[in-house]
Design an enzyme around this catalytic site. Sequence first.
Site, PDB file in Angstrom:
ATOM      1  CB  CYS A  54      -0.938  -0.009   1.200  1.00 19.83           C
ATOM      2  SG  CYS A  54      -0.244  -0.704   2.694  1.00 19.83           S
ATOM      3  CG  HIS A 100      -0.187   3.859   4.277  1.00 19.12           C
ATOM      4  ND1 HIS A 100      -0.865   3.678   5.465  1.00 19.12           N
ATOM      5  CD2 HIS A 100       0.169   2.611   3.858  1.00 19.12           C
ATOM      6  CE1 HIS A 100      -0.916   2.380   5.747  1.00 19.12           C
ATOM      7  NE2 HIS A 100      -0.301   1.716   4.792  1.00 19.12           N
TER       8      HIS A 100
HETATM    9  N1  LIG Z   1      -4.680  -3.327   4.987  1.00 21.67           N
HETATM   10  C1  LIG Z   1      -4.016  -2.716   4.018  1.00 21.67           C
HETATM   11  O1  LIG Z   1      -3.834  -1.476   4.024  1.00 21.67           O
HETATM   12  C2  LIG Z   1      -3.447  -3.509   2.877  1.00 21.67           C
HETATM   13  C3  LIG Z   1      -2.938  -2.818   1.781  1.00 21.67           C
HETATM   14  C4  LIG Z   1      -2.349  -3.531   0.714  1.00 21.67           C
HETATM   15  C5  LIG Z   1      -2.305  -4.912   0.769  1.00 21.67           C
HETATM   16  N2  LIG Z   1      -2.817  -5.547   1.857  1.00 21.67           N
HETATM   17  C6  LIG Z   1      -2.764  -7.014   1.850  1.00 21.67           C
HETATM   18  O2  LIG Z   1      -4.097  -7.490   1.630  1.00 21.67           O
HETATM   19  C7  LIG Z   1      -4.271  -8.744   2.307  1.00 21.67           C
HETATM   20  C8  LIG Z   1      -5.493  -8.640   3.234  1.00 21.67           C
HETATM   21  O3  LIG Z   1      -5.227  -7.639   4.208  1.00 21.67           O
HETATM   22  P1  LIG Z   1      -6.340  -7.074   5.211  1.00 21.67           P
HETATM   23  O4  LIG Z   1      -5.710  -5.852   5.780  1.00 21.67           O
HETATM   24  O5  LIG Z   1      -7.684  -6.989   4.578  1.00 21.67           O
HETATM   25  O6  LIG Z   1      -6.358  -8.234   6.343  1.00 21.67           O
HETATM   26  P2  LIG Z   1      -7.504  -8.600   7.365  1.00 21.67           P
HETATM   27  O7  LIG Z   1      -8.401  -7.447   7.625  1.00 21.67           O
HETATM   28  O8  LIG Z   1      -6.826  -9.236   8.505  1.00 21.67           O
HETATM   29  O9  LIG Z   1      -8.351  -9.732   6.566  1.00 21.67           O
HETATM   30  C9  LIG Z   1      -7.812 -10.992   6.280  1.00 21.67           C
HETATM   31  C10 LIG Z   1      -8.781 -11.846   5.466  1.00 21.67           C
HETATM   32  O10 LIG Z   1      -8.167 -13.118   5.233  1.00 21.67           O
HETATM   33  C11 LIG Z   1      -9.044 -14.151   5.629  1.00 21.67           C
HETATM   34  N3  LIG Z   1      -8.285 -15.294   6.130  1.00 21.67           N
HETATM   35  C12 LIG Z   1      -7.378 -15.320   7.136  1.00 21.67           C
HETATM   36  N4  LIG Z   1      -6.892 -16.569   7.308  1.00 21.67           N
HETATM   37  C13 LIG Z   1      -7.525 -17.345   6.378  1.00 21.67           C
HETATM   38  C14 LIG Z   1      -7.464 -18.735   6.050  1.00 21.67           C
HETATM   39  N5  LIG Z   1      -6.651 -19.589   6.692  1.00 21.67           N
HETATM   40  N6  LIG Z   1      -8.246 -19.177   5.023  1.00 21.67           N
HETATM   41  C15 LIG Z   1      -9.057 -18.337   4.359  1.00 21.67           C
HETATM   42  N7  LIG Z   1      -9.176 -17.018   4.640  1.00 21.67           N
HETATM   43  C16 LIG Z   1      -8.407 -16.530   5.634  1.00 21.67           C
HETATM   44  C17 LIG Z   1      -9.872 -13.535   6.725  1.00 21.67           C
HETATM   45  O11 LIG Z   1     -11.060 -14.278   6.859  1.00 21.67           O
HETATM   46  P3  LIG Z   1     -11.814 -14.411   8.294  1.00 21.67           P
HETATM   47  O12 LIG Z   1     -12.480 -13.084   8.541  1.00 21.67           O
HETATM   48  O13 LIG Z   1     -12.777 -15.521   8.036  1.00 21.67           O
HETATM   49  O14 LIG Z   1     -10.755 -14.710   9.298  1.00 21.67           O
HETATM   50  C18 LIG Z   1     -10.103 -12.123   6.168  1.00 21.67           C
HETATM   51  O15 LIG Z   1     -11.141 -12.159   5.209  1.00 21.67           O
HETATM   52  C19 LIG Z   1      -2.932  -9.009   3.028  1.00 21.67           C
HETATM   53  O16 LIG Z   1      -2.105  -9.793   2.219  1.00 21.67           O
HETATM   54  C20 LIG Z   1      -2.328  -7.629   3.160  1.00 21.67           C
HETATM   55  O17 LIG Z   1      -0.915  -7.651   3.259  1.00 21.67           O
HETATM   56  C21 LIG Z   1      -3.401  -4.896   2.894  1.00 21.67           C
END
Ligand SMILES: NC(=O)c1ccc[n+]([C@@H]2O[C@H](COP(=O)([O-])OP(=O)(O)OC[C@H]3O[C@@H](n4cnc5c(N)ncnc54)[C@H](OP(=O)(O)O)[C@@H]3O)[C@@H](O)[C@H]2O)c1
Length: 355
Positions: free
Chosen positions: A131, A258
């Site tokens: 990001c 950010h």
């Molecule tokens: N947050 C940011 O600003 C941002 C920016 C760029 C990229 N990213 C990337 O985007 C991705 C998601 O980030 P996020 O911030 O949205 O994370 P998050 O809020 O923690 O959400 C994680 C998601 O993954 C699912 N998950 C976790 N463990 C799993 C498993 N074993 N099997 C299937 N689903 C699973 C969760 O489902 P449950 O709810 O069912 O647990 C939830 O839907 C990451 O790779 C992160 O590095 C994030």
Amino acid sequence: MSRKLTVAIVGATGVVGSIMCRLLAAEREKWGEIRLLASPRSAGKTLYVGDEAVTVQAISAEAFEGVDIAHFDLPDDVSAEWVPVATEKGAVVVDKSATFRMDPEVPLVCPEANPDDAHTRPKGVIANANCTTLALIPTLAALDGAFGLRSMSVSSYQAASGSGKEGLESLYAQIDKSAGVERIGTEPGDVRAVLGEEYDAPFGAPLALNVVPKVGGWRDGGWTSEELKVRNESRKILGLPDLKVASTCVRVPVAVGHSQAVHATFEREVSVAEAHRALRDAPGVDLVDDPENMEFPMPIDGVGKPGTQAGRVRRSIDFPNSLEFFVVGDNLMKGAALNSMQVADLVRRELEAKQ
Ligand SMILES: NC(=O)c1ccc[n+]([C@@H]2O[C@H](COP(=O)([O-])OP(=O)(O)OC[C@H]3O[C@@H](n4cnc5c(N)ncnc54)[C@H](OP(=O)(O)O)[C@@H]3O)[C@@H](O)[C@H]2O)c1
């Protein structure tokens, strides 16, 4: 008329997944079936894509049957396990984890800089950059195109939601717990004493009333993974393998958005007026630069906006070919969901044209 493609959001219950659902609703007419997947913990939950209620399915090989494009919004290790399953079933994957970004056979695409790369994907995977990098790239692509970028030094001020749902909820809880504590933050150790260790998990230290100069894991030489991502991913997307980059990434008590202070050096001297012109015309950039009227990029104003806000453009006093500027990008929008939607749109057009 061509068949409308089936699209899946994998990790739909996360903070990025929830923005994906919102963005998908805004372009619902372009897509056929929508599937929402997450962990077995979330199976059976109802989420909404606009007015459409969709039941969340537990991730499984069968759930990818018939999916044309899958947006992956999962932790790195979970992406590593499931992306090959989805591509094996024939889906083109747009993955937001760090797992595949530096794989030479996986394009890393920011449509403002390298849209054509989306069409060569030997593994069926396109990676979304982190990001912080994605917020920067639209400005860097424009300035590089106009003036030839040679090096940059970046300091970031990164929001809690960059650490996902857990990070955002922790920041709110820390603010709640510290609010009203008289003169908190004025004595050694008092913030830690009030918050206790239970809030350290997502950031490694308390974030309320604090900044934490560590984003991601530790790497050799005292760098963090986020700092190396800014360097390596910027080089790959911009097609500048020798770009010199120094970066320090810092977590700040902001919910979403950010910010980055950039010192960028070009092949020649660049005036502020020239830089303004390049940024004003750049796709994905909103120039917000009227300091006398207190107009400059800030996360509270950039949240929810599709474009990177750029401003505070100055000629460096002591470095003749350099500019200083400040950018803010919504880490959940351009930094994640919006970029993924833009990439998927390039793939959708390509696949529909082949039908
Ligand atoms: N947050 C940011 O600003 C941002 C920016 C760029 C990229 N990213 C990337 O985007 C991705 C998601 O980030 P996020 O911030 O949205 O994370 P998050 O809020 O923690 O959400 C994680 C998601 O993954 C699912 N998950 C976790 N463990 C799993 C498993 N074993 N099997 C299937 N689903 C699973 C969760 O489902 P449950 O709810 O069912 O647990 C939830 O839907 C990451 O790779 C992160 O590095 C994030």
